[in-house]
Design a protein around this motif. Structure first.
Motif, mmCIF file in Angstrom:
data_model
loop_
_atom_site.group_PDB
_atom_site.id
_atom_site.type_symbol
_atom_site.label_atom_id
_atom_site.label_comp_id
_atom_site.label_asym_id
_atom_site.label_seq_id
_atom_site.Cartn_x
_atom_site.Cartn_y
_atom_site.Cartn_z
ATOM 1 N N UNK A 8 0.941 -27.775 84.121
ATOM 2 C CA UNK A 8 0.874 -27.401 85.528
ATOM 3 C C UNK A 8 2.313 -27.215 85.996
ATOM 4 N N UNK A 9 2.610 -26.061 86.578
ATOM 5 C CA UNK A 9 3.991 -25.719 86.911
ATOM 6 C C UNK A 9 4.137 -25.560 88.423
ATOM 7 N N UNK A 10 5.137 -26.213 88.970
ATOM 8 C CA UNK A 10 5.477 -26.091 90.387
ATOM 9 C C UNK A 10 6.874 -25.489 90.475
ATOM 10 N N UNK A 11 6.994 -24.354 91.144
ATOM 11 C CA UNK A 11 8.296 -23.731 91.379
ATOM 12 C C UNK A 11 8.542 -23.726 92.889
ATOM 13 N N UNK A 12 9.758 -24.006 93.301
ATOM 14 C CA UNK A 12 10.039 -24.084 94.736
ATOM 15 C C UNK A 12 11.429 -23.539 95.023
ATOM 16 N N UNK A 40 6.657 -35.681 95.974
ATOM 17 C CA UNK A 40 5.617 -36.258 96.825
ATOM 18 C C UNK A 40 4.398 -35.335 96.896
ATOM 19 N N UNK A 41 4.646 -34.029 96.975
ATOM 20 C CA UNK A 41 3.537 -33.076 97.028
ATOM 21 C C UNK A 41 2.734 -33.091 95.735
ATOM 22 N N UNK A 42 3.424 -33.198 94.595
ATOM 23 C CA UNK A 42 2.722 -33.280 93.311
ATOM 24 C C UNK A 42 1.860 -34.535 93.259
ATOM 25 N N UNK A 43 2.410 -35.650 93.714
ATOM 26 C CA UNK A 43 1.633 -36.895 93.727
ATOM 27 C C UNK A 43 0.392 -36.746 94.590
ATOM 28 N N UNK A 44 0.534 -36.124 95.773
ATOM 29 C CA UNK A 44 -0.603 -35.967 96.674
ATOM 30 C C UNK A 44 -1.653 -35.025 96.093
ATOM 31 N N UNK A 45 -1.206 -34.033 95.330
ATOM 32 C CA UNK A 45 -2.129 -33.025 94.797
ATOM 33 C C UNK A 45 -2.755 -33.460 93.477
ATOM 34 N N UNK A 202 -0.418 -32.801 82.324
ATOM 35 C CA UNK A 202 1.000 -32.569 82.480
ATOM 36 C C UNK A 202 1.287 -31.842 83.800
ATOM 37 N N UNK A 203 2.419 -32.205 84.403
ATOM 38 C CA UNK A 203 2.896 -31.480 85.585
ATOM 39 C C UNK A 203 4.385 -31.246 85.390
ATOM 40 N N UNK A 204 4.799 -30.022 85.600
ATOM 41 C CA UNK A 204 6.197 -29.665 85.413
ATOM 42 C C UNK A 204 6.724 -29.021 86.677
#
Length: 205
Positions: A8-12, A40-45, A202-204
Protein backbone atom coordinates in the motif's frame (compact mmCIF):
# COMPACT_ATOMS: atom_id res chain seq x y z
CA UNK A 1 6.36 -0.79 -9.11
CA UNK A 2 5.92 -0.76 -5.34
CA UNK A 3 2.17 -0.99 -5.70
CA UNK A 4 2.50 -3.90 -8.12
CA UNK A 5 4.77 -5.60 -5.60
CA UNK A 6 1.89 -5.62 -3.12
CA UNK A 7 2.59 -2.57 -0.99
CA UNK A 8 0.00 0.00 0.00
CA UNK A 9 1.63 3.24 -1.14
CA UNK A 10 0.99 6.75 0.18
CA UNK A 11 2.51 9.67 -1.73
CA UNK A 12 2.14 13.23 -0.44
CA UNK A 13 3.30 16.78 -1.14
CA UNK A 14 5.18 18.98 1.29
CA UNK A 15 3.72 22.18 2.62
CA UNK A 16 4.05 24.95 0.07
CA UNK A 17 4.15 22.59 -2.92
CA UNK A 18 1.43 22.40 -5.60
CA UNK A 19 -1.76 20.99 -4.12
CA UNK A 20 -0.85 21.90 -0.55
CA UNK A 21 -1.55 25.02 1.46
CA UNK A 22 0.89 27.92 0.97
CA UNK A 23 3.79 27.77 3.42
CA UNK A 24 7.49 28.61 3.44
CA UNK A 25 10.03 25.90 2.73
CA UNK A 26 12.19 25.22 5.82
CA UNK A 27 14.61 22.52 4.62
CA UNK A 28 13.20 19.96 7.02
CA UNK A 29 12.27 21.29 10.46
CA UNK A 30 8.62 22.09 9.71
CA UNK A 31 8.34 19.43 7.03
CA UNK A 32 8.74 16.83 9.76
CA UNK A 33 5.21 17.72 10.88
CA UNK A 34 3.92 16.94 7.38
CA UNK A 35 5.31 13.42 7.58
CA UNK A 36 3.97 12.95 11.10
CA UNK A 37 0.50 13.87 9.81
CA UNK A 38 0.84 11.26 7.07
CA UNK A 39 1.77 8.60 9.62
CA UNK A 40 -1.30 9.53 11.66
CA UNK A 41 -3.49 9.28 8.56
CA UNK A 42 -2.09 5.82 7.76
CA UNK A 43 -2.82 4.69 11.31
CA UNK A 44 -6.39 5.99 11.09
CA UNK A 45 -6.95 4.34 7.70
CA UNK A 46 -5.07 1.05 8.03
CA UNK A 47 -4.56 0.53 11.74
CA UNK A 48 -1.22 -0.65 13.13
CA UNK A 49 0.37 -1.58 9.79
CA UNK A 50 4.17 -1.77 9.54
CA UNK A 51 5.36 1.34 7.71
CA UNK A 52 8.42 1.89 5.57
CA UNK A 53 9.55 5.34 4.51
CA UNK A 54 11.08 6.09 1.11
CA UNK A 55 12.39 9.63 0.88
CA UNK A 56 14.41 11.60 -1.64
CA UNK A 57 16.85 14.41 -0.81
CA UNK A 58 15.20 16.45 1.95
CA UNK A 59 12.52 13.76 2.11
CA UNK A 60 15.18 11.23 3.00
CA UNK A 61 16.55 13.47 5.73
CA UNK A 62 13.05 14.03 7.13
CA UNK A 63 12.30 10.30 6.97
CA UNK A 64 15.41 9.54 9.02
CA UNK A 65 14.58 12.15 11.64
CA UNK A 66 10.90 11.28 12.00
CA UNK A 67 11.42 7.53 11.78
CA UNK A 68 14.07 7.62 14.47
CA UNK A 69 11.50 8.59 17.10
CA UNK A 70 8.33 6.96 15.76
CA UNK A 71 8.06 3.22 16.43
CA UNK A 72 5.39 2.88 13.73
CA UNK A 73 8.22 3.26 11.21
CA UNK A 74 9.81 -0.13 10.66
CA UNK A 75 12.32 0.75 7.92
CA UNK A 76 13.75 3.77 6.12
CA UNK A 77 15.18 4.05 2.61
CA UNK A 78 16.80 7.44 2.08
CA UNK A 79 18.00 8.45 -1.38
CA UNK A 80 20.41 11.41 -1.63
CA UNK A 81 19.71 12.56 1.93
CA UNK A 82 21.83 15.21 3.61
CA UNK A 83 23.37 14.61 7.02
CA UNK A 84 23.10 18.15 8.41
CA UNK A 85 21.37 21.06 6.61
CA UNK A 86 23.53 23.71 8.29
CA UNK A 87 26.73 22.01 7.20
CA UNK A 88 25.32 21.50 3.70
CA UNK A 89 24.37 25.18 3.45
CA UNK A 90 27.81 26.25 4.60
CA UNK A 91 29.52 23.91 2.16
CA UNK A 92 27.44 25.16 -0.78
CA UNK A 93 28.15 28.80 0.08
CA UNK A 94 31.87 28.15 0.33
CA UNK A 95 31.97 26.08 -2.85
CA UNK A 96 29.89 28.38 -5.04
CA UNK A 97 30.77 31.83 -3.71
CA UNK A 98 34.22 31.24 -2.26
CA UNK A 99 33.22 33.12 0.88
CA UNK A 100 33.57 32.17 4.55
CA UNK A 101 30.42 30.17 5.24
CA UNK A 102 29.35 32.19 8.26
CA UNK A 103 29.15 35.40 6.21
CA UNK A 104 25.90 34.24 4.59
CA UNK A 105 24.85 31.08 6.40
CA UNK A 106 24.31 32.66 9.82
CA UNK A 107 22.08 35.51 8.55
CA UNK A 108 20.07 33.13 6.36
CA UNK A 109 19.48 30.72 9.24
CA UNK A 110 18.53 33.57 11.58
CA UNK A 111 16.12 35.04 9.02
CA UNK A 112 14.47 31.66 8.50
CA UNK A 113 13.97 31.28 12.24
CA UNK A 114 12.35 34.72 12.51
CA UNK A 115 10.04 34.23 9.53
CA UNK A 116 9.00 30.61 10.01
CA UNK A 117 9.86 29.66 13.58
CA UNK A 118 12.03 26.85 12.18
CA UNK A 119 15.41 26.38 13.81
CA UNK A 120 17.58 24.71 11.22
CA UNK A 121 20.25 23.82 13.76
CA UNK A 122 17.72 21.62 15.61
CA UNK A 123 17.22 19.42 12.54
CA UNK A 124 20.21 17.09 12.26
CA UNK A 125 19.51 13.70 10.64
CA UNK A 126 23.04 12.59 11.50
CA UNK A 127 22.18 12.94 15.20
CA UNK A 128 18.95 10.97 14.78
CA UNK A 129 19.97 8.11 12.51
CA UNK A 130 21.42 5.90 15.25
CA UNK A 131 18.02 5.81 16.98
CA UNK A 132 16.55 3.86 14.05
CA UNK A 133 18.46 0.75 15.12
CA UNK A 134 17.52 -2.11 15.31
CA UNK A 135 15.18 -1.08 12.50
CA UNK A 136 16.98 -1.17 9.14
CA UNK A 137 18.07 1.71 6.95
CA UNK A 138 19.10 1.68 3.29
CA UNK A 139 21.06 4.71 2.12
CA UNK A 140 21.28 5.34 -1.63
CA UNK A 141 23.52 8.01 -3.12
CA UNK A 142 25.21 8.85 -6.40
CA UNK A 143 28.90 9.62 -6.24
CA UNK A 144 28.44 12.41 -8.81
CA UNK A 145 25.83 14.25 -6.72
CA UNK A 146 26.49 17.98 -7.08
CA UNK A 147 23.72 19.02 -4.68
CA UNK A 148 24.35 16.77 -1.67
CA UNK A 149 27.89 15.32 -1.62
CA UNK A 150 28.17 11.55 -1.38
CA UNK A 151 30.19 12.14 1.79
CA UNK A 152 26.87 12.88 3.51
CA UNK A 153 25.78 9.29 2.83
CA UNK A 154 29.04 7.97 4.25
CA UNK A 155 28.60 10.14 7.34
CA UNK A 156 25.03 8.90 7.86
CA UNK A 157 26.12 5.30 7.35
CA UNK A 158 28.94 5.66 9.89
CA UNK A 159 26.54 7.15 12.44
CA UNK A 160 23.77 4.58 11.90
CA UNK A 161 23.36 1.42 13.89
CA UNK A 162 22.81 -2.03 12.43
CA UNK A 163 21.19 -3.25 10.28
CA UNK A 164 22.33 -0.68 7.73
CA UNK A 165 23.24 -0.69 4.07
CA UNK A 166 24.84 1.87 1.78
CA UNK A 167 24.44 1.70 -2.00
CA UNK A 168 26.70 4.17 -3.83
CA UNK A 169 25.98 4.51 -7.54
CA UNK A 170 28.97 5.42 -9.74
CA UNK A 171 28.50 8.44 -12.01
CA UNK A 172 24.98 9.16 -10.75
CA UNK A 173 23.79 12.64 -9.77
CA UNK A 174 21.28 13.89 -7.24
CA UNK A 175 18.29 11.51 -6.88
CA UNK A 176 19.31 9.95 -10.18
CA UNK A 177 19.57 6.31 -9.18
CA UNK A 178 16.12 5.30 -10.39
CA UNK A 179 16.69 6.86 -13.80
CA UNK A 180 20.18 5.38 -14.17
CA UNK A 181 18.92 1.79 -13.91
CA UNK A 182 15.23 1.50 -13.16
CA UNK A 183 15.11 -2.29 -12.95
CA UNK A 184 18.04 -2.55 -10.53
CA UNK A 185 16.76 0.33 -8.43
CA UNK A 186 13.25 -1.06 -8.10
CA UNK A 187 14.56 -4.54 -7.29
CA UNK A 188 16.89 -3.21 -4.58
CA UNK A 189 14.23 -1.07 -2.92
CA UNK A 190 11.52 -3.73 -3.07
CA UNK A 191 13.89 -6.36 -1.67
CA UNK A 192 14.76 -4.00 1.18
CA UNK A 193 11.14 -3.41 2.13
CA UNK A 194 10.21 -7.06 1.63
CA UNK A 195 12.87 -8.08 4.14
CA UNK A 196 12.05 -5.23 6.52
CA UNK A 197 8.25 -5.22 6.49
CA UNK A 198 7.21 -8.71 5.46
CA UNK A 199 4.97 -9.72 2.58
CA UNK A 200 1.55 -8.96 4.08
CA UNK A 201 -0.17 -5.98 5.63
CA UNK A 202 2.36 -3.57 4.20
CA UNK A 203 2.10 0.21 4.03
CA UNK A 204 4.72 2.36 2.37
CA UNK A 205 4.84 6.15 2.57
Amino acid sequence: ALRRAGFSVVAFGWRGTPGSDPAPHTLGPNEQRDLMAVLDAIRDRLGPAPIGLLGYSMGGAVSISVGADDPRVRAVCADSAFADPVTLLEERIHHQLRLPAAVLADPVIALMARRTGARLADFRPISAVARLSPRPILLIHGDADASVPVEDAHRLYAAAGDPRDLWVLPGVGHVGGYFADRAAYVERVIDFFDCSLGLTGRALS
